[in-house]
Design a protein around this motif. Sequence first.
Motif, PDB file in Angstrom:
ATOM      1  N   TYR A 177      28.740  47.210  20.941  1.00  0.00           N
ATOM      2  CA  TYR A 177      29.059  48.321  21.836  1.00  0.00           C
ATOM      3  C   TYR A 177      29.430  47.810  23.225  1.00  0.00           C
ATOM      4  CZ  TYR A 177      27.349  51.849  18.536  1.00  0.00           C
ATOM      5  OH  TYR A 177      27.183  52.669  17.441  1.00  0.00           O
ATOM      6  N   LEU A 178      28.683  46.839  23.703  1.00  0.00           N
ATOM      7  CA  LEU A 178      28.948  46.315  25.042  1.00  0.00           C
ATOM      8  C   LEU A 178      30.301  45.613  25.117  1.00  0.00           C
ATOM      9  CD1 LEU A 178      25.432  44.908  26.023  1.00  0.00           C
ATOM     10  CD2 LEU A 178      26.555  46.944  26.928  1.00  0.00           C
ATOM     11  N   SER A 179      30.713  45.009  24.020  1.00  0.00           N
ATOM     12  CA  SER A 179      32.002  44.312  24.021  1.00  0.00           C
ATOM     13  C   SER A 179      33.163  45.282  24.181  1.00  0.00           C
ATOM     14  CB  SER A 179      32.173  43.515  22.723  1.00  0.00           C
ATOM     15  OG  SER A 179      32.238  44.386  21.603  1.00  0.00           O
ATOM     16  N   GLY A 180      32.918  46.562  23.858  1.00  0.00           N
ATOM     17  CA  GLY A 180      33.966  47.564  24.017  1.00  0.00           C
ATOM     18  C   GLY A 180      33.893  48.300  25.338  1.00  0.00           C
ATOM     19  N   ALA A 181      32.880  47.993  26.141  1.00  0.00           N
ATOM     20  CA  ALA A 181      32.723  48.647  27.440  1.00  0.00           C
ATOM     21  C   ALA A 181      33.644  47.995  28.465  1.00  0.00           C
ATOM     22  CB  ALA A 181      31.270  48.536  27.907  1.00  0.00           C
ATOM     23  N   PRO A 182      33.963  48.715  29.538  1.00  0.00           N
ATOM     24  CA  PRO A 182      34.754  48.098  30.623  1.00  0.00           C
ATOM     25  C   PRO A 182      34.099  46.810  31.089  1.00  0.00           C
ATOM     26  CG  PRO A 182      34.567  50.460  30.957  1.00  0.00           C
ATOM     27  CD  PRO A 182      33.655  50.121  29.809  1.00  0.00           C
ATOM     28  N   ARG A 183      34.900  45.791  31.240  1.00  0.00           N
ATOM     29  CA  ARG A 183      34.354  44.473  31.516  1.00  0.00           C
ATOM     30  C   ARG A 183      34.096  44.256  32.996  1.00  0.00           C
ATOM     31  NH1 ARG A 183      32.456  42.389  27.176  1.00  0.00           N
ATOM     32  NH2 ARG A 183      33.124  40.254  27.547  1.00  0.00           N
ATOM     33  N   SER A 184      33.146  43.353  33.259  1.00  0.00           N
ATOM     34  CA  SER A 184      32.876  42.934  34.620  1.00  0.00           C
ATOM     35  C   SER A 184      34.071  42.136  35.138  1.00  0.00           C
ATOM     36  CB  SER A 184      31.623  42.060  34.654  1.00  0.00           C
ATOM     37  OG  SER A 184      31.527  41.379  35.871  1.00  0.00           O
ATOM     38  N   PRO A 185      34.457  42.333  36.398  1.00  0.00           N
ATOM     39  CA  PRO A 185      35.545  41.527  36.961  1.00  0.00           C
ATOM     40  C   PRO A 185      35.286  40.035  36.836  1.00  0.00           C
ATOM     41  CG  PRO A 185      34.966  43.325  38.443  1.00  0.00           C
ATOM     42  CD  PRO A 185      33.924  43.294  37.358  1.00  0.00           C
ATOM     43  N   LYS A 186      34.012  39.640  36.883  1.00  0.00           N
ATOM     44  CA  LYS A 186      33.662  38.221  36.767  1.00  0.00           C
ATOM     45  C   LYS A 186      34.039  37.686  35.392  1.00  0.00           C
ATOM     46  CE  LYS A 186      29.778  38.887  39.913  1.00  0.00           C
ATOM     47  NZ  LYS A 186      28.316  38.857  40.077  1.00  0.00           N
ATOM     48  N   VAL A 187      33.828  38.530  34.359  1.00  0.00           N
ATOM     49  CA  VAL A 187      34.167  38.110  33.003  1.00  0.00           C
ATOM     50  C   VAL A 187      35.672  38.056  32.836  1.00  0.00           C
ATOM     51  CG1 VAL A 187      33.999  38.697  30.570  1.00  0.00           C
ATOM     52  CG2 VAL A 187      32.017  39.004  32.068  1.00  0.00           C
ATOM     53  N   LYS A 188      36.367  39.065  33.397  1.00  0.00           N
ATOM     54  CA  LYS A 188      37.825  39.084  33.303  1.00  0.00           C
ATOM     55  C   LYS A 188      38.423  37.845  33.952  1.00  0.00           C
ATOM     56  CE  LYS A 188      38.419  44.127  33.248  1.00  0.00           C
ATOM     57  NZ  LYS A 188      38.988  45.290  33.975  1.00  0.00           N
TER      58      LYS A 188
END
Length: 226
Positions: free
Chosen positions: A203-214
């Motif tokens: 579920y978390l993998s489909g959530a809007p990502r953190s800018p840090k991860v992007k």
Amino acid sequence: MASTLHPSGIASSSAKDPDVYHHGNLRPALIAAAREALDTVAPESISLKALAAQLGVSQPAPYRHFSSREALLAAVATDGFEQFTATLAEAAGKGPESERFQRACLAYLRFGSRYPGLYRLMFASHLLRTATDPSLGSASKTAFDQLLHLLDKLIAPELINATAIWVWSTLHGLVMLEAEGLTSATLTQKVTPADVVRRMIGYLSGAPRSPKVKEKNTHRKAATLK
């Protein structure tokens, strides 16, 4: 005033003179003995008088370190939260954020399973709401901040607080279900706690990502292209 004695819950194992007042490391010894007692009795059944007898010191001796049973239990919970936080941090380690988060969640479940009495004191008692020891409040906040920190690297900032409550509620529920022996039911026999954690990660993998991860993923793609 001494707490009510419940000797059946704590067996005396010392052959020392009960009139002895001194113990080289009485404060940590009391914390360790109370923590061990939580494996078999409820917090309300722990008494300073019984612990004094177990450790071979006089009945007044524990009061030199703790004003009441509640003060002792607050110290036990503080010690538990510090260990809990360190356990999650060590389990998370290094690597991709989703894997660090999954390892931390599984470490949470193992902690609750290994220390059920301590876990109940920390997360399922009135202690946090009534304790006046600032160390306990600080230790419990640090533990929750550990979860926030892991999510900060995984999802968008505006989702962190609500997601942290969701994750915590899920993990807490799993620990309590196991403690009550309810995970052996037909419905849960085919689903392990690890399965639930992996579903959360999904579920978390489909959530809007953190800018840090992007940003980190962008650098990885750039490095691959080179």
